[in-house]
Scaffold this motif. Structure first.
Motif, PDB file in Angstrom:
ATOM      1  N   GLU A  88     -19.584  -0.957   1.393  1.00  0.00           N
ATOM      2  CA  GLU A  88     -18.273  -0.345   1.606  1.00  0.00           C
ATOM      3  C   GLU A  88     -17.613  -0.828   2.894  1.00  0.00           C
ATOM      4  OE1 GLU A  88     -18.166   3.917   0.962  1.00  0.00           O
ATOM      5  OE2 GLU A  88     -19.796   3.754  -0.501  1.00  0.00           O
ATOM      6  N   SER A  89     -18.391  -0.985   3.945  1.00  0.00           N
ATOM      7  CA  SER A  89     -17.800  -1.469   5.201  1.00  0.00           C
ATOM      8  C   SER A  89     -17.360  -2.924   5.071  1.00  0.00           C
ATOM      9  CB  SER A  89     -18.790  -1.300   6.356  1.00  0.00           C
ATOM     10  OG  SER A  89     -19.983  -2.020   6.121  1.00  0.00           O
ATOM     11  N   THR A  90     -18.120  -3.711   4.320  1.00  0.00           N
ATOM     12  CA  THR A  90     -17.719  -5.105   4.081  1.00  0.00           C
ATOM     13  C   THR A  90     -16.424  -5.157   3.292  1.00  0.00           C
ATOM     14  OG1 THR A  90     -20.001  -5.917   4.132  1.00  0.00           O
ATOM     15  CG2 THR A  90     -18.366  -7.298   3.007  1.00  0.00           C
ATOM     16  N   GLY A  91     -16.356  -4.350   2.231  1.00  0.00           N
ATOM     17  CA  GLY A  91     -15.144  -4.327   1.419  1.00  0.00           C
ATOM     18  C   GLY A  91     -13.925  -3.924   2.219  1.00  0.00           C
ATOM     19  N   ALA A  92     -14.055  -2.877   3.016  1.00  0.00           N
ATOM     20  CA  ALA A  92     -12.920  -2.395   3.798  1.00  0.00           C
ATOM     21  C   ALA A  92     -12.486  -3.418   4.840  1.00  0.00           C
ATOM     22  CB  ALA A  92     -13.283  -1.075   4.479  1.00  0.00           C
ATOM     23  N   SER A  93     -13.439  -4.112   5.444  1.00  0.00           N
ATOM     24  CA  SER A  93     -13.106  -5.069   6.502  1.00  0.00           C
ATOM     25  C   SER A  93     -12.395  -6.305   5.971  1.00  0.00           C
ATOM     26  CB  SER A  93     -14.379  -5.493   7.246  1.00  0.00           C
ATOM     27  OG  SER A  93     -15.217  -6.283   6.422  1.00  0.00           O
ATOM     28  N   ARG A  94     -12.574  -6.589   4.672  1.00  0.00           N
ATOM     29  CA  ARG A  94     -11.982  -7.802   4.096  1.00  0.00           C
ATOM     30  C   ARG A  94     -10.645  -7.565   3.417  1.00  0.00           C
ATOM     31  NH1 ARG A  94     -17.021 -11.303   1.518  1.00  0.00           N
ATOM     32  NH2 ARG A  94     -18.210 -11.492   3.457  1.00  0.00           N
ATOM     33  N   ALA A  95     -10.214  -6.318   3.355  1.00  0.00           N
ATOM     34  CA  ALA A  95      -8.951  -6.007   2.688  1.00  0.00           C
ATOM     35  C   ALA A  95      -7.765  -6.374   3.579  1.00  0.00           C
ATOM     36  CB  ALA A  95      -8.898  -4.523   2.341  1.00  0.00           C
ATOM     37  N   GLY A  96      -6.777  -7.044   2.990  1.00  0.00           N
ATOM     38  CA  GLY A  96      -5.563  -7.375   3.720  1.00  0.00           C
ATOM     39  C   GLY A  96      -4.680  -6.163   3.908  1.00  0.00           C
ATOM     40  N   ALA A  97      -3.662  -6.291   4.755  1.00  0.00           N
ATOM     41  CA  ALA A  97      -2.800  -5.161   5.111  1.00  0.00           C
ATOM     42  C   ALA A  97      -2.117  -4.549   3.893  1.00  0.00           C
ATOM     43  CB  ALA A  97      -1.757  -5.615   6.132  1.00  0.00           C
ATOM     44  N   GLU A  98      -1.609  -5.385   2.997  1.00  0.00           N
ATOM     45  CA  GLU A  98      -0.908  -4.865   1.820  1.00  0.00           C
ATOM     46  C   GLU A  98      -1.859  -4.076   0.930  1.00  0.00           C
ATOM     47  OE1 GLU A  98       1.786  -6.454  -1.960  1.00  0.00           O
ATOM     48  OE2 GLU A  98       1.237  -7.819  -0.332  1.00  0.00           O
ATOM     49  N   ILE A  99      -3.044  -4.607   0.723  1.00  0.00           N
ATOM     50  CA  ILE A  99      -4.039  -3.918  -0.105  1.00  0.00           C
ATOM     51  C   ILE A  99      -4.450  -2.609   0.555  1.00  0.00           C
ATOM     52  CG2 ILE A  99      -6.421  -4.019  -0.951  1.00  0.00           C
ATOM     53  CD1 ILE A  99      -6.019  -6.978  -1.445  1.00  0.00           C
ATOM     54  N   ARG A 100      -4.612  -2.621   1.876  1.00  0.00           N
ATOM     55  CA  ARG A 100      -5.004  -1.403   2.589  1.00  0.00           C
ATOM     56  C   ARG A 100      -3.976  -0.310   2.411  1.00  0.00           C
ATOM     57  NH1 ARG A 100      -6.056  -4.873   7.059  1.00  0.00           N
ATOM     58  NH2 ARG A 100      -4.359  -3.834   8.195  1.00  0.00           N
ATOM     59  N   ASP A 101      -2.697  -0.661   2.511  1.00  0.00           N
ATOM     60  CA  ASP A 101      -1.634   0.339   2.349  1.00  0.00           C
ATOM     61  C   ASP A 101      -1.635   0.915   0.943  1.00  0.00           C
ATOM     62  OD1 ASP A 101      -0.785   0.071   4.951  1.00  0.00           O
ATOM     63  OD2 ASP A 101       0.810  -1.369   4.479  1.00  0.00           O
ATOM     64  N   GLU A 102      -1.733   0.042  -0.060  1.00  0.00           N
ATOM     65  CA  GLU A 102      -1.734   0.514  -1.442  1.00  0.00           C
ATOM     66  C   GLU A 102      -2.950   1.389  -1.733  1.00  0.00           C
ATOM     67  OE1 GLU A 102      -1.575  -2.984  -3.807  1.00  0.00           O
ATOM     68  OE2 GLU A 102       0.518  -3.439  -3.318  1.00  0.00           O
ATOM     69  N   LEU A 103      -4.105   0.954  -1.222  1.00  0.00           N
ATOM     70  CA  LEU A 103      -5.328   1.694  -1.466  1.00  0.00           C
ATOM     71  C   LEU A 103      -5.310   3.042  -0.758  1.00  0.00           C
ATOM     72  CD1 LEU A 103      -8.107   1.763  -2.735  1.00  0.00           C
ATOM     73  CD2 LEU A 103      -9.000   0.523  -0.751  1.00  0.00           C
ATOM     74  N   ALA A 104      -4.796   3.074   0.463  1.00  0.00           N
ATOM     75  CA  ALA A 104      -4.730   4.332   1.199  1.00  0.00           C
ATOM     76  C   ALA A 104      -3.910   5.367   0.446  1.00  0.00           C
ATOM     77  CB  ALA A 104      -4.142   4.095   2.598  1.00  0.00           C
ATOM     78  N   GLU A 105      -2.793   4.932  -0.132  1.00  0.00           N
ATOM     79  CA  GLU A 105      -1.950   5.859  -0.896  1.00  0.00           C
ATOM     80  C   GLU A 105      -2.698   6.382  -2.120  1.00  0.00           C
ATOM     81  OE1 GLU A 105       1.120   8.259  -1.744  1.00  0.00           O
ATOM     82  OE2 GLU A 105       0.859   7.020   0.052  1.00  0.00           O
ATOM     83  N   ARG A 106      -3.408   5.511  -2.811  1.00  0.00           N
ATOM     84  CA  ARG A 106      -4.163   5.927  -4.002  1.00  0.00           C
ATOM     85  C   ARG A 106      -5.297   6.872  -3.626  1.00  0.00           C
ATOM     86  NH1 ARG A 106      -8.250   2.898  -6.898  1.00  0.00           N
ATOM     87  NH2 ARG A 106      -7.667   1.008  -5.768  1.00  0.00           N
ATOM     88  N   LEU A 107      -5.958   6.588  -2.509  1.00  0.00           N
ATOM     89  CA  LEU A 107      -7.091   7.419  -2.113  1.00  0.00           C
ATOM     90  C   LEU A 107      -6.650   8.783  -1.603  1.00  0.00           C
ATOM     91  CD1 LEU A 107      -9.492   4.821  -0.469  1.00  0.00           C
ATOM     92  CD2 LEU A 107      -9.580   5.827  -2.750  1.00  0.00           C
TER      93      LEU A 107
END
Length: 222
Positions: A88-107
């Motif tokens: 999970e830490s590897t996955g989170a560290s490799r996510a780009g800014a756009e993906i992070r924003d979209e994922l944060a909203e979904r989560l």
């Protein structure tokens, strides 16, 4: 698929689901006849299903006595915690800014559903929601191999969470707050902070370790 194969698969899925969701907790002795009646099949497909589950490490068959449901050893719990932290830490560290924003909203939507599951004391729903919640961090890396490795751990994660249902309810407010912190760390790209928060979150949820007296740490088939 012929009738016997279909019955064996149905028996396997029913018994396996019962083990994973806590209907058959660790230490339970399962009998062929009772299982066959419950599932609505003959004893032959039940016997086949139990053999398969023993190969996977979920049970130990004792001839003429039944099948004993296994627990997770302290070592197996520690290994699961460590593997999830890495994935999970590897996955989170490799996510780009756009993906992070979209994922944060979904989560955030997932967290709202988790909060409602806790409000109604629906442990089963919360567990399925939290498994998908944590899976999303691995998915964010866009690496199919990492995701495959994560999914191979889902049954162990489900089994462990069901064994700690009362603890989950007791920690419900803390768990939701910890999930919110993980989402915020993800959104801001704070990889080190995410890893630290995840490490503490897993330690709090997985402790105290499951100790049933039965070891399964050497199993490698799952």
């Amino acid at each position: 698929m012929d009738g016997s194969a279909s019955a064996a698969e149905r028996a396997y899925q029913a018994i396996r689901d019962g083990i994973l969701n806590g209907v058959h907790p660790a230490g339970t002795m399962l009998g062929e006849e009772a299982l066959a009646t419950e599932i609505g099949v003959s004893r032959t497909p039940v016997r086949s299903a139990l053999s398969r589950l023993q190969d996977e490490g979920w049970i130990v068959i004792y001839p003429k006595r039944g099948a004993l449901v296994q627990g997770l050893s302290e070592r197996a719990v520690a290994d699961l915690e460590d593997a999830r932290l890495m994935l999970e830490s590897t996955g989170a560290s490799r996510a780009g800014a756009e993906i992070r924003d979209e994922l944060a909203e979904r989560l955030r939507e997932s967290i709202a559903a988790q909060r409602e599951a806790f409000r109604t004391r629906d442990v089963r729903r919360f567990i399925e929601l939290t498994i998908r919640f944590h899976r999303a961090f691995v998915e964010a890396a866009g690496n199919d191999v990492l995701l495959e490795l994560n999914d191979r751990l889902a049954d162990r994660q489900r089994f462990l969470l069901f064994s700690k249902g009362d603890r989950l309810l007791a920690r419900c407010d803390d768990i939701v707050a910890e999930h919110e912190e993980l989402v915020e760390r993800l959104r801001t790209g704070d990889a080190a902070g995410f890893t630290d928060a995840l490490r503490q979150h897993l330690a709090d949820n997985y402790a105290p370790p499951v100790t049933t007296g039965y070891e399964r740490g050497s199993q490698t088939t799952r």
